[in-house]
Design an enzyme around this catalytic site. Structure first.
Site, PDB file in Angstrom:
ATOM      1  N   VAL A   1       0.895  -1.159   0.000  1.00  0.00           N
ATOM      2  CA  VAL A   1       0.000   0.000   0.000  1.00  0.00           C
ATOM      3  C   VAL A   1       0.936   1.213   0.000  1.00  0.00           C
ATOM      4  CG1 VAL A   1      -1.698   1.323   1.296  1.00  0.00           C
ATOM      5  CG2 VAL A   1      -1.858  -1.167   1.203  1.00  0.00           C
ATOM      6  N   PRO A   2       1.047   1.886  -1.131  1.00  0.00           N
ATOM      7  CA  PRO A   2       2.161   2.812  -1.355  1.00  0.00           C
ATOM      8  C   PRO A   2       1.998   4.183  -0.705  1.00  0.00           C
ATOM      9  CG  PRO A   2       0.754   2.762  -3.276  1.00  0.00           C
ATOM     10  CD  PRO A   2       0.139   1.828  -2.282  1.00  0.00           C
ATOM     11  N   CYS A   3       2.052   4.203   0.607  1.00  0.00           N
ATOM     12  CA  CYS A   3       1.924   5.481   1.293  1.00  0.00           C
ATOM     13  C   CYS A   3       3.148   6.353   1.021  1.00  0.00           C
ATOM     14  CB  CYS A   3       1.727   5.276   2.783  1.00  0.00           C
ATOM     15  SG  CYS A   3       3.053   4.391   3.579  1.00  0.00           S
ATOM     16  N   HIS A   4       4.229   5.742   0.516  1.00  0.00           N
ATOM     17  CA  HIS A   4       5.408   6.556   0.203  1.00  0.00           C
ATOM     18  C   HIS A   4       5.150   7.482  -0.973  1.00  0.00           C
ATOM     19  CE1 HIS A   4       5.651   2.810  -2.179  1.00  0.00           C
ATOM     20  NE2 HIS A   4       6.204   3.559  -3.110  1.00  0.00           N
ATOM     21  N   ARG A   5       4.074   7.230  -1.726  1.00  0.00           N
ATOM     22  CA  ARG A   5       3.769   8.111  -2.866  1.00  0.00           C
ATOM     23  C   ARG A   5       2.957   9.326  -2.454  1.00  0.00           C
ATOM     24  NH1 ARG A   5       1.997   2.996  -6.277  1.00  0.00           N
ATOM     25  NH2 ARG A   5       4.044   2.010  -6.366  1.00  0.00           N
TER      26      ARG A   5
END
Length: 170
Positions: A124-128
């Site tokens: 779940v790409p919270c880094h984006r």
DNA sequence: TGTCCGACTAAAT
DNA sequence: ATTTAGTCGGACA
């Protein structure tokens, strides 16, 4: 419940610890490799192999997408909504807390809160998700850590840089 | 309920 | 460059 560890290319001693059962990932965390020797990969189920394969593909190659499922239902209704929105951000792109907030009809801070609660980093790409003026935080942290501690901001930077590399190859 | 704190932000100093 | 005011979900009392 089973557990596997996948090495991170970010730093020598870091890995991603993935907990799962019933073909669903229940939790992912960052960990020092040396901290738990018992976390060696000993599970050779098909699903475990799939998780490892997808993560390694993501770390090594371009257009890799994740197909493994995460149990989003562990979060509140609102968190699930945000996490779902994160899953729809394409590789190599970013969104600000504010634009996500507009899209979800809520506030930027609330989005940040849900990101901070993300149970499935990388997949779940919270880094984006970045702030309108800078980087935002990662894994609850906002600043560079001291030696010995996991430097989450460095990981966020690495992930974003890595995804840019992917774009260039296209 | 009420209060307080965030991985925020735009506007005003 | 800093500060302020607006924002809203979640944790806790």
């Amino acid at each position: 419940m089973s557990n596997i560890c996948v090495l991170l290319p970010v730093a020598q001693d870091l890995c991603l610890s993935v907990s799962f059962s019933d073909l669903t990932i229940s939790r992912i965390r960052y960990q020092h490799v040396c901290s738990t020797k018992s976390d060696v990969i000993e599970n050779d189920s098909i699903f475990a192999k799939k998780i490892i394969n997808e993560l390694e593909s993501y770390f090594n190659r371009s257009d890799s997408q994740f197909s493994v499922l995460c149990d989003l239902s562990a979060g509140t209704e609102f968190q699930q909504k945000v996490w779902q929105a994160l899953l729809e951000i394409p590789v190599g792109e970013t969104r600000s807390y504010g634009t996500l907030a507009k899209q979800l009809k809520t506030s930027a801070r609330a989005v940040g809160n849900a990101c901070r609660q993300n149970l499935f980093p990388v997949i779940v790409p919270c880094h984006r998700v970045v702030s309108a003026s800078g980087m935002g935080g990662y894994a609850g942290d906002t600043s560079v850590k001291q030696q010995g501690e996991i430097d989450y901001m460095q990981i966020k930077h690495w992930l974003l840089a890595h995804e840019k590399t992917i774009d260039r190859k296209k």
